[in-house]
Design a protein around this motif. Structure first.
Motif, mmCIF file in Angstrom:
data_model
loop_
_atom_site.group_PDB
_atom_site.id
_atom_site.type_symbol
_atom_site.label_atom_id
_atom_site.label_comp_id
_atom_site.label_asym_id
_atom_site.label_seq_id
_atom_site.Cartn_x
_atom_site.Cartn_y
_atom_site.Cartn_z
ATOM 1 N N THR A 12 41.130 -26.194 -38.587
ATOM 2 C CA THR A 12 42.452 -25.710 -38.200
ATOM 3 C C THR A 12 42.312 -24.307 -37.625
ATOM 4 O O THR A 12 41.710 -23.438 -38.268
ATOM 5 C CB THR A 12 43.421 -25.692 -39.386
ATOM 6 O OG1 THR A 12 43.534 -27.015 -39.916
ATOM 7 C CG2 THR A 12 44.804 -25.217 -38.943
ATOM 8 N N SER A 14 44.258 -21.136 -35.009
ATOM 9 C CA SER A 14 45.451 -20.620 -34.337
ATOM 10 C C SER A 14 45.239 -20.665 -32.836
ATOM 11 O O SER A 14 44.089 -20.603 -32.346
ATOM 12 C CB SER A 14 45.740 -19.192 -34.785
ATOM 13 O OG SER A 14 46.014 -19.146 -36.165
ATOM 14 N N GLU A 15 46.318 -20.794 -32.113
ATOM 15 C CA GLU A 15 46.233 -20.811 -30.648
ATOM 16 C C GLU A 15 45.501 -19.563 -30.157
ATOM 17 O O GLU A 15 45.667 -18.477 -30.713
ATOM 18 C CB GLU A 15 47.636 -20.880 -30.058
ATOM 19 C CG GLU A 15 47.688 -21.433 -28.647
ATOM 20 C CD GLU A 15 49.103 -21.831 -28.236
ATOM 21 O OE1 GLU A 15 50.065 -21.260 -28.775
ATOM 22 O OE2 GLU A 15 49.216 -22.736 -27.388
ATOM 23 N N GLN A 81 44.198 -24.311 -27.240
ATOM 24 C CA GLN A 81 45.636 -24.486 -27.098
ATOM 25 C C GLN A 81 46.116 -25.571 -28.054
ATOM 26 O O GLN A 81 45.313 -26.402 -28.513
ATOM 27 C CB GLN A 81 45.979 -24.879 -25.658
ATOM 28 C CG GLN A 81 45.459 -23.918 -24.615
ATOM 29 C CD GLN A 81 45.991 -22.514 -24.804
ATOM 30 O OE1 GLN A 81 47.207 -22.326 -24.975
ATOM 31 N NE2 GLN A 81 45.116 -21.524 -24.774
ATOM 32 N N VAL A 82 47.419 -25.583 -28.313
ATOM 33 C CA VAL A 82 47.979 -26.619 -29.187
ATOM 34 C C VAL A 82 47.638 -28.011 -28.658
ATOM 35 O O VAL A 82 47.362 -28.942 -29.423
ATOM 36 C CB VAL A 82 49.496 -26.439 -29.327
ATOM 37 C CG1 VAL A 82 50.113 -27.612 -30.070
ATOM 38 C CG2 VAL A 82 49.821 -25.124 -30.046
ATOM 39 N N SER A 83 47.615 -28.155 -27.341
ATOM 40 C CA SER A 83 47.326 -29.450 -26.717
ATOM 41 C C SER A 83 45.880 -29.910 -26.919
ATOM 42 O O SER A 83 45.551 -31.061 -26.610
ATOM 43 C CB SER A 83 47.622 -29.385 -25.220
ATOM 44 O OG SER A 83 46.853 -28.360 -24.610
ATOM 45 N N SER A 85 44.600 -30.217 -29.851
ATOM 46 C CA SER A 85 44.586 -30.900 -31.144
ATOM 47 C C SER A 85 44.226 -32.366 -30.934
ATOM 48 O O SER A 85 44.926 -33.091 -30.215
ATOM 49 C CB SER A 85 45.951 -30.776 -31.829
ATOM 50 O OG SER A 85 46.265 -29.418 -32.086
ATOM 51 N N SER A 111 42.985 -29.234 -35.423
ATOM 52 C CA SER A 111 44.420 -28.948 -35.363
ATOM 53 C C SER A 111 44.592 -27.506 -34.931
ATOM 54 O O SER A 111 43.997 -26.606 -35.521
ATOM 55 C CB SER A 111 45.086 -29.159 -36.719
ATOM 56 O OG SER A 111 44.973 -30.500 -37.138
ATOM 57 N N VAL A 112 45.407 -27.303 -33.881
ATOM 58 C CA VAL A 112 45.667 -25.956 -33.384
ATOM 59 C C VAL A 112 47.134 -25.649 -33.621
ATOM 60 O O VAL A 112 48.016 -26.372 -33.152
ATOM 61 C CB VAL A 112 45.325 -25.839 -31.891
ATOM 62 C CG1 VAL A 112 45.604 -24.413 -31.407
ATOM 63 C CG2 VAL A 112 43.877 -26.222 -31.639
ATOM 64 N N ARG A 113 47.392 -24.574 -34.335
ATOM 65 C CA ARG A 113 48.777 -24.220 -34.653
ATOM 66 C C ARG A 113 49.245 -23.092 -33.716
ATOM 67 O O ARG A 113 48.443 -22.242 -33.334
ATOM 68 C CB ARG A 113 48.907 -23.805 -36.110
ATOM 69 C CG ARG A 113 47.956 -22.712 -36.552
ATOM 70 C CD ARG A 113 48.192 -22.321 -38.005
ATOM 71 N NE ARG A 113 47.274 -21.236 -38.354
ATOM 72 C CZ ARG A 113 46.360 -21.337 -39.291
ATOM 73 N NH1 ARG A 113 46.217 -22.454 -39.987
ATOM 74 N NH2 ARG A 113 45.575 -20.303 -39.568
ATOM 75 N N PRO A 114 50.532 -23.124 -33.374
ATOM 76 C CA PRO A 114 51.065 -22.122 -32.431
ATOM 77 C C PRO A 114 50.965 -20.710 -32.988
ATOM 78 O O PRO A 114 51.017 -20.500 -34.195
ATOM 79 C CB PRO A 114 52.530 -22.536 -32.261
ATOM 80 C CG PRO A 114 52.602 -23.943 -32.723
ATOM 81 C CD PRO A 114 51.528 -24.109 -33.766
#
Lengths: 114, 113
Positions: A12, A14-15, A81-83, A85, A111-114
């Motif tokens: 996981t 962060s963006e 980026q979130v995309s 994920s 998983s990328v969180r905003p």
């Protein structure tokens, strides 16, 4: 036999964080190496590849370098980026004989969180 | 250009039933393969083919049959379904796996109850 080992997940981030996903392999011949990505509910898509030692594959900001001396093909991206994920699979195909198979690692979920 | 087409997308079977998962490609690829995907196991090769009339077993062939009568089609048959065959099945094709890797279909999610 041939095998591919990927680092344990999930991951996981962060963006805009830096991404590294480790992949090492064992092969009797001179394999080609691949990274595949699987978005939720979809099939696998080829992300990038390298067919000989020291080759660098790149696509969509992702890069991986074929390191024969360390039998590795680590996936990197400078700013996720979130995309991004998805589940990422490392794979190899050995040239020896008429081998037409891909051997996959177990995959790792990013998983990328905003 | 449709690529690799798999049907059906979803299927529920009762234990002991048989069925055929269909796979067709329109890229004139010689190489085709079937994989199953299970949580924590990655993708495991079931059967593969290097051309029409030529097939061979992969890592987990038991309980499955294949045939390759044409370049385009590579159906996977479950002879007598078991709960252990609950999985997501992917068909893939290639013109040269060592250089190009494989192009995958979107998968069939099979549940055996």
């Amino acid at each position: 036999g041939d095998s591919v080992t990927q680092m344990e997940g999930p991951v996981t981030l962060s963006e805009e964080a830096f991404l590294t996903i480790n992949c090492t392999y064992t092969a009797t011949g001179y394999p080609s190496l691949f990274w595949y990505v699987q978005y939720p509910g979809e099939g696998l898509q080829l992300l990038l590849k390298a067919t000989k030692a020291d080759d660098k594959g790149s696509n969509k900001g992702f890069e991986a370098t074929y390191r024969k001396e360390t039998t590795s093909f680590h996936l990197e991206k400078g700013s996720v980026q979130v995309s991004d994920s998805a589940v990422y699979f490392c794979a190899l195909s050995d040239y020896t004989g008429a081998n037409s198979k891909l051997t996959f690692g177990k995959g790792i979920t990013l998983s990328v969180r905003p | 250009n449709a690529g690799v087409t798999q049907t059906p997308k979803f299927q529920v079977l009762k234990t002991g039933q048989s069925m055929t998962l269909q796979c067709a490609q329109d890229m004139n690829h010689e190489y085709m393969s079937w994989y199953r995907q299970d949580p924590g196991m990655g993708l495991r090769l079931i059967h593969y083919s290097v051309g029409a009339g030529i097939t061979d077993q992969g890592e987990v062939p038991n309980g499955y049959n294949v045939s390759r009568s044409t370049t385009e089609d590579f159906p996977l048959r479950l002879l007598s379904a078991a709960p252990s065959q609950t999985s997501v099945y992917f068909c893939a094709s290639s013109s040269g796996p060592g250089v190009h890797g494989y192009t995958f279909g979107s998968g069939t999610r099979l549940t055996v109850v």
